[in-house]
Scaffold this motif. Structure first.
Motif: not given
Length: 288
Positions: A33-58
């Motif tokens: 998963i490629l985010c504004a602050d770098g690349e993450y491995a799904d389920g390893v160092d990023i979770t769905n809750a992290d994604i929801y927070r990012r989506l809500r922040a735009g």
């Protein structure tokens, strides 16, 4: 000679908890998963809750295939652990190139051990249920030929997941749905029910108004698919809606009490990029 000790491989979109994967000896490669602050491995160092927070922040993260080296590393680990064959069940080829990538890496590693790669034509609970049932079949002594030539294809063809998304906004932003459909849905509080089409892409098969009707519709669709079959597995999943998933699980168990297995799951980060939170899913896998 047929492989005797068989490993199972899948990706992070199968939505297996670490405990489930470990208990069933299932190897998992993460999508990226490629985010504004770098690349993450799904389920390893990023979770769905992290994604929801990012989506809500735009922010709108992007998703990417697993790294080829990560797949090769897992295959080498499987060899090191004494397995002599691998059955891989990957995220729908209609949504991702993961299946094709694993197939290509497996061909390159063909000198290591035989690898049979399957397109789940599904994701989340559909993909996860297929892998978990195969784990059960391996434990019961099913051999390589039966598993790869008959059992896995039959399970894939007879697994039916259904999902309700709370908003069409992210599907539209991710280019998975038209803008007009998304806007109309938001204004009318329309909740589409999605499933996988024959080509492995998401398709809308029903629409209900408001959250309350979602559960009843999901149960109705699963019961329709059961259609008199006597042996089946059930599954439920959620993205940011655990209490509602528990309600859905109870309703489904009441409607179809004679299941072999009933598996819960939590939607992964990759799929969450496209469907947001407030997601409920229910599915059935026919065994007879």
């Amino acid at each position: 000679m047929q492989p005797q000790k068989i490993a199972l491989l899948t990706d992070s979109c199968a939505d297996l908890s670490p405990q489930m994967a470990q208990e069933n000896h299932i190897f998992v490669v993460p999508l990226r998963i490629l985010c504004a602050d770098g690349e993450y491995a799904d389920g390893v160092d990023i979770t769905n809750a992290d994604i929801y927070r990012r989506l809500r922040a735009g922010e709108l993260p992007r998703t990417s295939l697993p790294a080829g080296e990560a797949i090769e590393k897992v295959l080498r680990q499987i060899v090191a652990e004494g397995y002599d064959g691998v059955i891989a069940v990957m995220l729908s080829g209609g949504l991702s190139g993961t299946y094709n990538l694993v197939r290509l890496v497996a061909e390159e590693c063909s000198g290591l051990l035989p690898v049979q790669v399957f397109d789940s034509v599904s994701g989340s609970l559909g993909q996860g249920a297929t892998v978990l049932q195969l784990a059960e079949d391996i434990r019961s002594g099913m051999d390589w030929e039966e598993l790869t030539e008959r059992r896995a294809p039959r399970l894939i063809a007879n697994t039916f997941p259904f999902f309700s998304v709370d908003t069409l906004e992210y599907l539209q932003k991710g280019g998975r749905i038209g803008k007009v459909t998304a806007t109309a849905g938001a204004l009318l509080q329309i909740k589409p029910i999605l499933t996988f089409a024959a080509d492995g892409q998401l398709q809308s098969i029903a629409k209900v108004r408001g959250r309350r009707q979602v559960m009843d519709k999901l149960v109705e669709l699963v019961v329709q698919r059961c259609a008199g079959h006597r042996r089946y597995n059930l599954a439920v999943a959620n993205g940011g809606a655990p209490e509602e998933m528990e309600q859905l699980r109870r309703k489904l168990a009441e409607a179809l009490p004679h299941y072999d297995h009933f598996w819960p799951g939590e939607i992964d980060g990759t799929l969450s990029v496209y469907i947001g939170d407030g997601v409920l899913g229910a599915g059935i896998q026919l065994l007879d």
